[in-house]
Scaffold this motif. Sequence first.
Motif, PDB file in Angstrom:
ATOM      1  N   VAL A 106      67.281  37.782  50.526  1.00  0.00           N
ATOM      2  CA  VAL A 106      67.139  37.442  51.941  1.00  0.00           C
ATOM      3  C   VAL A 106      65.769  37.873  52.461  1.00  0.00           C
ATOM      4  CG1 VAL A 106      68.118  37.736  54.237  1.00  0.00           C
ATOM      5  CG2 VAL A 106      69.625  37.748  52.248  1.00  0.00           C
ATOM      6  N   LYS A 107      65.105  36.957  53.174  1.00  0.00           N
ATOM      7  CA  LYS A 107      63.823  37.281  53.805  1.00  0.00           C
ATOM      8  C   LYS A 107      64.087  37.715  55.246  1.00  0.00           C
ATOM      9  CE  LYS A 107      60.277  34.599  53.101  1.00  0.00           C
ATOM     10  NZ  LYS A 107      59.342  33.440  53.186  1.00  0.00           N
ATOM     11  N   CYS A 108      63.709  38.942  55.551  1.00  0.00           N
ATOM     12  CA  CYS A 108      63.928  39.509  56.882  1.00  0.00           C
ATOM     13  C   CYS A 108      62.597  39.842  57.545  1.00  0.00           C
ATOM     14  CB  CYS A 108      64.777  40.778  56.778  1.00  0.00           C
ATOM     15  SG  CYS A 108      66.337  40.562  55.910  1.00  0.00           S
ATOM     16  N   ARG A 109      62.666  40.226  58.802  1.00  0.00           N
ATOM     17  CA  ARG A 109      61.445  40.577  59.536  1.00  0.00           C
ATOM     18  C   ARG A 109      60.725  41.749  58.886  1.00  0.00           C
ATOM     19  NH1 ARG A 109      61.155  42.497  65.911  1.00  0.00           N
ATOM     20  NH2 ARG A 109      58.952  43.091  65.894  1.00  0.00           N
ATOM     21  N   HIS A 110      61.480  42.750  58.416  1.00  0.00           N
ATOM     22  CA  HIS A 110      60.876  43.945  57.834  1.00  0.00           C
ATOM     23  C   HIS A 110      60.793  43.906  56.305  1.00  0.00           C
ATOM     24  CE1 HIS A 110      62.403  46.219  61.662  1.00  0.00           C
ATOM     25  NE2 HIS A 110      61.260  45.588  61.880  1.00  0.00           N
ATOM     26  N   SER A 111      61.011  42.747  55.725  1.00  0.00           N
ATOM     27  CA  SER A 111      60.998  42.649  54.264  1.00  0.00           C
ATOM     28  C   SER A 111      59.639  43.043  53.698  1.00  0.00           C
ATOM     29  CB  SER A 111      61.331  41.226  53.815  1.00  0.00           C
ATOM     30  OG  SER A 111      62.673  40.912  54.079  1.00  0.00           O
ATOM     31  N   GLU A 112      59.658  43.893  52.680  1.00  0.00           N
ATOM     32  CA  GLU A 112      58.438  44.273  51.978  1.00  0.00           C
ATOM     33  C   GLU A 112      58.026  43.194  50.981  1.00  0.00           C
ATOM     34  OE1 GLU A 112      56.539  46.853  52.307  1.00  0.00           O
ATOM     35  OE2 GLU A 112      57.671  48.301  53.492  1.00  0.00           O
ATOM     36  N   ARG A 113      58.980  42.415  50.524  1.00  0.00           N
ATOM     37  CA  ARG A 113      58.709  41.366  49.540  1.00  0.00           C
ATOM     38  C   ARG A 113      59.123  40.030  50.145  1.00  0.00           C
ATOM     39  NH1 ARG A 113      57.684  40.668  44.234  1.00  0.00           N
ATOM     40  NH2 ARG A 113      57.525  42.924  43.954  1.00  0.00           N
ATOM     41  N   LYS A 114      58.179  39.102  50.213  1.00  0.00           N
ATOM     42  CA  LYS A 114      58.417  37.817  50.851  1.00  0.00           C
ATOM     43  C   LYS A 114      58.732  36.700  49.860  1.00  0.00           C
ATOM     44  CE  LYS A 114      57.305  39.528  54.918  1.00  0.00           C
ATOM     45  NZ  LYS A 114      58.291  39.710  56.001  1.00  0.00           N
ATOM     46  N   GLU A 115      58.435  36.915  48.568  1.00  0.00           N
ATOM     47  CA  GLU A 115      58.680  35.895  47.561  1.00  0.00           C
ATOM     48  C   GLU A 115      59.328  36.537  46.341  1.00  0.00           C
ATOM     49  OE1 GLU A 115      55.024  33.971  46.638  1.00  0.00           O
ATOM     50  OE2 GLU A 115      54.782  33.072  48.634  1.00  0.00           O
ATOM     51  N   ILE A 116      60.045  35.730  45.598  1.00  0.00           N
ATOM     52  CA  ILE A 116      60.687  36.255  44.395  1.00  0.00           C
ATOM     53  C   ILE A 116      60.917  35.114  43.402  1.00  0.00           C
ATOM     54  CG2 ILE A 116      63.103  35.939  45.105  1.00  0.00           C
ATOM     55  CD1 ILE A 116      63.559  38.827  44.022  1.00  0.00           C
ATOM     56  N   LYS A 117      60.793  35.406  42.124  1.00  0.00           N
ATOM     57  CA  LYS A 117      61.025  34.402  41.087  1.00  0.00           C
ATOM     58  C   LYS A 117      62.447  34.587  40.559  1.00  0.00           C
ATOM     59  CE  LYS A 117      56.167  34.177  39.679  1.00  0.00           C
ATOM     60  NZ  LYS A 117      55.201  34.350  38.566  1.00  0.00           N
ATOM     61  N   ILE A 118      63.286  33.620  40.851  1.00  0.00           N
ATOM     62  CA  ILE A 118      64.701  33.798  40.489  1.00  0.00           C
ATOM     63  C   ILE A 118      64.951  33.545  39.004  1.00  0.00           C
ATOM     64  CG2 ILE A 118      65.458  33.209  42.814  1.00  0.00           C
ATOM     65  CD1 ILE A 118      66.434  30.532  41.635  1.00  0.00           C
ATOM     66  N   GLU A 119      64.003  32.897  38.310  1.00  0.00           N
ATOM     67  CA  GLU A 119      64.235  32.621  36.886  1.00  0.00           C
ATOM     68  C   GLU A 119      64.416  33.924  36.108  1.00  0.00           C
ATOM     69  OE1 GLU A 119      61.726  31.435  38.647  1.00  0.00           O
ATOM     70  OE2 GLU A 119      62.125  29.262  38.779  1.00  0.00           O
ATOM     71  N   ARG A 120      63.613  34.920  36.416  1.00  0.00           N
ATOM     72  CA  ARG A 120      63.724  36.226  35.767  1.00  0.00           C
ATOM     73  C   ARG A 120      65.058  36.883  36.126  1.00  0.00           C
ATOM     74  NH1 ARG A 120      62.718  40.140  31.938  1.00  0.00           N
ATOM     75  NH2 ARG A 120      62.675  42.204  32.898  1.00  0.00           N
ATOM     76  N   LEU A 121      65.450  36.792  37.387  1.00  0.00           N
ATOM     77  CA  LEU A 121      66.721  37.373  37.809  1.00  0.00           C
ATOM     78  C   LEU A 121      67.896  36.685  37.111  1.00  0.00           C
ATOM     79  CD1 LEU A 121      66.179  37.829  41.663  1.00  0.00           C
ATOM     80  CD2 LEU A 121      65.727  39.455  39.804  1.00  0.00           C
ATOM     81  N   GLU A 190      64.087  47.856  53.067  1.00  0.00           N
ATOM     82  CA  GLU A 190      63.812  49.289  53.169  1.00  0.00           C
ATOM     83  C   GLU A 190      63.621  49.743  54.616  1.00  0.00           C
ATOM     84  OE1 GLU A 190      61.936  48.749  48.897  1.00  0.00           O
ATOM     85  OE2 GLU A 190      62.318  47.418  50.594  1.00  0.00           O
ATOM     86  N   GLY A 191      63.064  48.878  55.469  1.00  0.00           N
ATOM     87  CA  GLY A 191      62.863  49.216  56.870  1.00  0.00           C
ATOM     88  C   GLY A 191      64.035  48.862  57.761  1.00  0.00           C
ATOM     89  N   ASP A 192      65.156  48.479  57.173  1.00  0.00           N
ATOM     90  CA  ASP A 192      66.374  48.086  57.868  1.00  0.00           C
ATOM     91  C   ASP A 192      66.183  46.728  58.553  1.00  0.00           C
ATOM     92  OD1 ASP A 192      69.004  48.228  58.627  1.00  0.00           O
ATOM     93  OD2 ASP A 192      68.781  49.900  60.016  1.00  0.00           O
ATOM     94  N   PHE A 193      67.295  46.134  58.965  1.00  0.00           N
ATOM     95  CA  PHE A 193      67.227  44.910  59.746  1.00  0.00           C
ATOM     96  C   PHE A 193      66.571  45.195  61.100  1.00  0.00           C
ATOM     97  CE2 PHE A 193      71.141  43.838  57.220  1.00  0.00           C
ATOM     98  CZ  PHE A 193      70.630  42.711  56.590  1.00  0.00           C
TER      99      PHE A 193
END
Length: 237
Positions: A106-121, A190-193
């Motif tokens: 989930v991309k949130c306002r306080h997200s530290e990571r904005k992108e992710i590669k789901i193939e690895r996951l 990490e910074g909460d919602f």
Amino acid sequence: MIQFYAPDINETLTLPESEAQHCIKVLRTRIGDTIEVIDGKGMRYTCRLLDDKPRHASVEIIERFPVLPVWRCHITVAIAPTKNIDRMEWVVEKLTEIGVNRIIPVKCRHSERKEIKIERLERIAVSAMKQSLKATLPEIWPMTPIDKVISELNATQRFVAYCDPTIPRLSLAKEYNPQSESVVILIGPEGDFAPEEIKAAIDAGYCPVTLGDNRLRTETAALVACDTFHIISQLTQ
């Protein structure tokens, strides 16, 4: 027991190249040997190896049987990915081992990571599914904005877990109904919602919850929530 993953085994009667390599070159399985194959959709197949080509190993299906999940409720964990990708990969592995049907970054306002590669996951989830002797592979969504998750996910019960003490929360363990057919839990970054994200979830019908008095890391909170669903369901069987 060693399991091989072949999502289309019922149609193709062949192992994917990576699985065939492991089966034949690493484990030295020979023609005529029996192996166990799962399709990630809840079925396990006992197969006989028909050839030892590491790129195209064909099999004969001897027996098919369903492997039902040990958990009764359809579980979705929607989690803001951690800044450290290793921790996100770790939580996908552990959620799969515990038992989960869907994982949504989930991309949130306080997200530290904005992108992710789901193939690895997805590869990590496959490995964890095989290792834990399951036959159900969790669905992993691409990174999804929090407002889309809030508005589009339907479930018998929906929860949003957060740390902000100024917004009243209930106990997840007390609010979860083990008779629910499906459940969604939102876990923030990490910074909460942000307060407006919490409000949006509550306004949409999500139950605001706490996971206890301890402040947990994002990935720990996801595991605690998922395990809470499992434990309560097992206690009421």
